[in-house]
Design an enzyme around this catalytic site. Sequence first.
Site, PDB file in Angstrom:
ATOM      1  N   THR A  53      -7.213 -27.900  -3.220  1.00 38.16           N
ATOM      2  CA  THR A  53      -8.578 -27.393  -3.341  1.00 38.16           C
ATOM      3  C   THR A  53      -9.597 -28.528  -3.455  1.00 38.16           C
ATOM      4  O   THR A  53     -10.612 -28.528  -2.764  1.00 38.16           O
ATOM      5  CB  THR A  53      -8.698 -26.461  -4.570  1.00 38.16           C
ATOM      6  OG1 THR A  53      -7.595 -25.554  -4.519  1.00 38.16           O
ATOM      7  CG2 THR A  53      -9.993 -25.675  -4.556  1.00 38.16           C
ATOM      8  N   TYR A  70     -10.951  -9.884 -11.425  1.00 39.33           N
ATOM      9  CA  TYR A  70     -10.627  -9.232 -10.155  1.00 39.33           C
ATOM     10  C   TYR A  70      -9.268  -8.524 -10.217  1.00 39.33           C
ATOM     11  O   TYR A  70      -9.138  -7.340  -9.874  1.00 39.33           O
ATOM     12  CB  TYR A  70     -10.639 -10.243  -8.989  1.00 39.33           C
ATOM     13  CG  TYR A  70      -9.933  -9.670  -7.809  1.00 39.33           C
ATOM     14  CD1 TYR A  70     -10.556  -8.699  -7.034  1.00 39.33           C
ATOM     15  CD2 TYR A  70      -8.612 -10.014  -7.518  1.00 39.33           C
ATOM     16  CE1 TYR A  70      -9.881  -8.087  -5.984  1.00 39.33           C
ATOM     17  CE2 TYR A  70      -7.936  -9.415  -6.486  1.00 39.33           C
ATOM     18  CZ  TYR A  70      -8.568  -8.463  -5.719  1.00 39.33           C
ATOM     19  OH  TYR A  70      -7.898  -7.850  -4.700  1.00 39.33           O
ATOM     20  N   GLN A 120      -6.174 -16.428  -2.547  1.00 35.87           N
ATOM     21  CA  GLN A 120      -6.254 -17.663  -1.753  1.00 35.87           C
ATOM     22  C   GLN A 120      -5.234 -17.716  -0.618  1.00 35.87           C
ATOM     23  O   GLN A 120      -4.947 -18.793  -0.105  1.00 35.87           O
ATOM     24  CB  GLN A 120      -6.014 -18.933  -2.612  1.00 35.87           C
ATOM     25  CG  GLN A 120      -6.464 -18.850  -4.017  1.00 35.87           C
ATOM     26  CD  GLN A 120      -7.801 -19.488  -4.207  1.00 35.87           C
ATOM     27  OE1 GLN A 120      -8.411 -19.961  -3.251  1.00 35.87           O
ATOM     28  NE2 GLN A 120      -8.305 -19.492  -5.404  1.00 35.87           N
ATOM     29  N   THR A 121      -4.626 -16.604  -0.265  1.00 33.37           N
ATOM     30  CA  THR A 121      -3.557 -16.641   0.731  1.00 33.37           C
ATOM     31  C   THR A 121      -3.728 -15.500   1.736  1.00 33.37           C
ATOM     32  O   THR A 121      -4.114 -14.401   1.360  1.00 33.37           O
ATOM     33  CB  THR A 121      -2.183 -16.492   0.026  1.00 33.37           C
ATOM     34  OG1 THR A 121      -2.163 -17.374  -1.091  1.00 33.37           O
ATOM     35  CG2 THR A 121      -1.041 -16.867   0.936  1.00 33.37           C
ATOM     36  N   TYR A 152      -0.492 -23.039  -5.135  1.00 33.37           N
ATOM     37  CA  TYR A 152      -1.120 -22.583  -6.392  1.00 33.37           C
ATOM     38  C   TYR A 152      -0.044 -22.042  -7.342  1.00 33.37           C
ATOM     39  O   TYR A 152      -0.019 -20.864  -7.678  1.00 33.37           O
ATOM     40  CB  TYR A 152      -2.193 -21.521  -6.133  1.00 33.37           C
ATOM     41  CG  TYR A 152      -3.290 -21.979  -5.211  1.00 33.37           C
ATOM     42  CD1 TYR A 152      -4.340 -22.761  -5.683  1.00 33.37           C
ATOM     43  CD2 TYR A 152      -3.266 -21.650  -3.868  1.00 33.37           C
ATOM     44  CE1 TYR A 152      -5.341 -23.198  -4.834  1.00 33.37           C
ATOM     45  CE2 TYR A 152      -4.262 -22.092  -3.011  1.00 33.37           C
ATOM     46  CZ  TYR A 152      -5.291 -22.861  -3.499  1.00 33.37           C
ATOM     47  OH  TYR A 152      -6.277 -23.287  -2.653  1.00 33.37           O
ATOM     48  N   ASP A 156     -13.705  -9.381  -5.217  1.00 34.51           N
ATOM     49  CA  ASP A 156     -13.211 -10.690  -4.773  1.00 34.51           C
ATOM     50  C   ASP A 156     -14.198 -11.262  -3.752  1.00 34.51           C
ATOM     51  O   ASP A 156     -15.281 -10.706  -3.538  1.00 34.51           O
ATOM     52  CB  ASP A 156     -11.795 -10.556  -4.186  1.00 34.51           C
ATOM     53  CG  ASP A 156     -11.776  -9.769  -2.883  1.00 34.51           C
ATOM     54  OD1 ASP A 156     -12.820  -9.172  -2.522  1.00 34.51           O
ATOM     55  OD2 ASP A 156     -10.730  -9.759  -2.209  1.00 34.51           O
ATOM     56  N   CYS A 198     -16.309  -7.165   8.204  1.00 37.44           N
ATOM     57  CA  CYS A 198     -17.414  -8.002   7.706  1.00 37.44           C
ATOM     58  C   CYS A 198     -16.829  -9.384   7.384  1.00 37.44           C
ATOM     59  O   CYS A 198     -16.799  -9.825   6.242  1.00 37.44           O
ATOM     60  CB  CYS A 198     -18.014  -7.342   6.471  1.00 37.44           C
ATOM     61  SG  CYS A 198     -19.635  -7.992   6.073  1.00 37.44           S
ATOM     62  N   ARG A 211       0.830  -1.217   0.000  1.00 34.36           N
ATOM     63  CA  ARG A 211       0.000   0.000   0.000  1.00 34.36           C
ATOM     64  C   ARG A 211       0.859   1.259   0.000  1.00 34.36           C
ATOM     65  O   ARG A 211       0.329   2.369   0.005  1.00 34.36           O
ATOM     66  CB  ARG A 211      -0.927  -0.001   1.221  1.00 34.36           C
ATOM     67  CG  ARG A 211      -1.997  -1.061   1.090  1.00 34.36           C
ATOM     68  CD  ARG A 211      -3.131  -0.851   2.055  1.00 34.36           C
ATOM     69  NE  ARG A 211      -4.165  -1.835   1.789  1.00 34.36           N
ATOM     70  CZ  ARG A 211      -4.933  -2.388   2.729  1.00 34.36           C
ATOM     71  NH1 ARG A 211      -4.804  -2.020   3.990  1.00 34.36           N
ATOM     72  NH2 ARG A 211      -5.848  -3.268   2.392  1.00 34.36           N
ATOM     73  N   GLU A 244      -1.261  -8.565  -5.602  1.00 36.85           N
ATOM     74  CA  GLU A 244      -2.626  -9.076  -5.812  1.00 36.85           C
ATOM     75  C   GLU A 244      -2.613 -10.553  -6.174  1.00 36.85           C
ATOM     76  O   GLU A 244      -3.471 -11.318  -5.743  1.00 36.85           O
ATOM     77  CB  GLU A 244      -3.340  -8.272  -6.912  1.00 36.85           C
ATOM     78  CG  GLU A 244      -3.729  -6.860  -6.498  1.00 36.85           C
ATOM     79  CD  GLU A 244      -4.724  -6.827  -5.340  1.00 36.85           C
ATOM     80  OE1 GLU A 244      -5.370  -7.849  -5.056  1.00 36.85           O
ATOM     81  OE2 GLU A 244      -4.834  -5.773  -4.698  1.00 36.85           O
TER      82      GLU A 244
END
Length: 344
Positions: free
Chosen positions: A298, A119, A41-42, A81, A137, A191, A24, A36
């Site tokens: 997965t 995404y 998945q991490t 992955y 996402d 959330c 950032r 990104e």
Amino acid sequence: MIPAAIVPPLLAWYETEQRDLPWRHTRDPYRIWVSEIMLQQTRVEAVRGYYARFMEALPDVRALADAEEQTCLKLWEGLGYYSRVRNLHRAAKVICTEYGGVLPGVYAELLRLPGIGDYTAGAVASIAFGERVPAVDGNVLRVVTRLTEDFRPITDPSVKADLREQTAAIVPEGHAGTFNQAMMEIGATVCVPNGAPHCGGCPLAHLCTAFHRGTASALPVKSTKKPRRIEPRTVFLLSCEGRTALRKRPTKGLLAGLWELPSTDGALSPAQAREQLAAWGLNAGQLLSLRPAKHIFTHIEWHMTGYYAECTAPAKGFTWAAPGQLRDEYALPSAFRPFLEVLG
Ligand code: SF4
């Protein structure tokens, strides 16, 4: 529809509450792109160290394009992955040959690169280039389905497309990147998935239908997943003159083309394991059973039986790696880590 009124409180919240993350601190499209891809998945905490090492070794698109695939895989070792890093590498080559080494600054062009889906294209185009596109996402899907109390299954592509369109409609001009990051951040920290979200501290609670109706924990709806297939395997930790046997996996399928400890289908008994060693042309002394291990992919679970054997001669068909090479050169998927730990 998602209320556009969420934008001001969301941006204000993000300004003060965002986590301090290395990616950032930059608008460099390359760094944002790599972060990104790593974050897919991490967990953020797992990515930090990998991101720092990757950036130090391969600081720009050209360095990535010029790197050996094995170097890229080694930097990714343990992150899983692996098609992600292979696609990063391939895309870097395309960027160098077709775009002069500079990431294209437009969503539609980014989408054409290997490994960049809707995404990632949205995230890079908005964060690095300010394009007014959404980046939706799993975090964002969770937030919007709760805000609008939408019980449709987010696993349905047409539902996903509709939610993306609804999100696109409220992306604010001039703040697209901040908005997208804020949506992801609130999904990751407030959330949250798996259980009750922290609605008490949510700046959007006054606009949230699921909060008012007490249904937030039931959202989002996902259609039931097929159970994972269990595959028993036998893994061999074979040592010869201080070196360890490695093999390349087939070029197609699970962990395609990666190095592995030699392994076979099924849970072999010690007698069957000896037969397997003989079939590979290996003469071994004592055969030691290793602690069984499990690895979850997965769609598949490997339930692994392990054996250690000291071989009398290094048979052909294997690569015999010295300890330093095992550490610095060859990238092995984390599925084999429990057995490698035996080597210290
Ligand atoms: Fe999520 Fe609760 Fe905020 Fe609604 S009020 S967006 S359910 S954290």
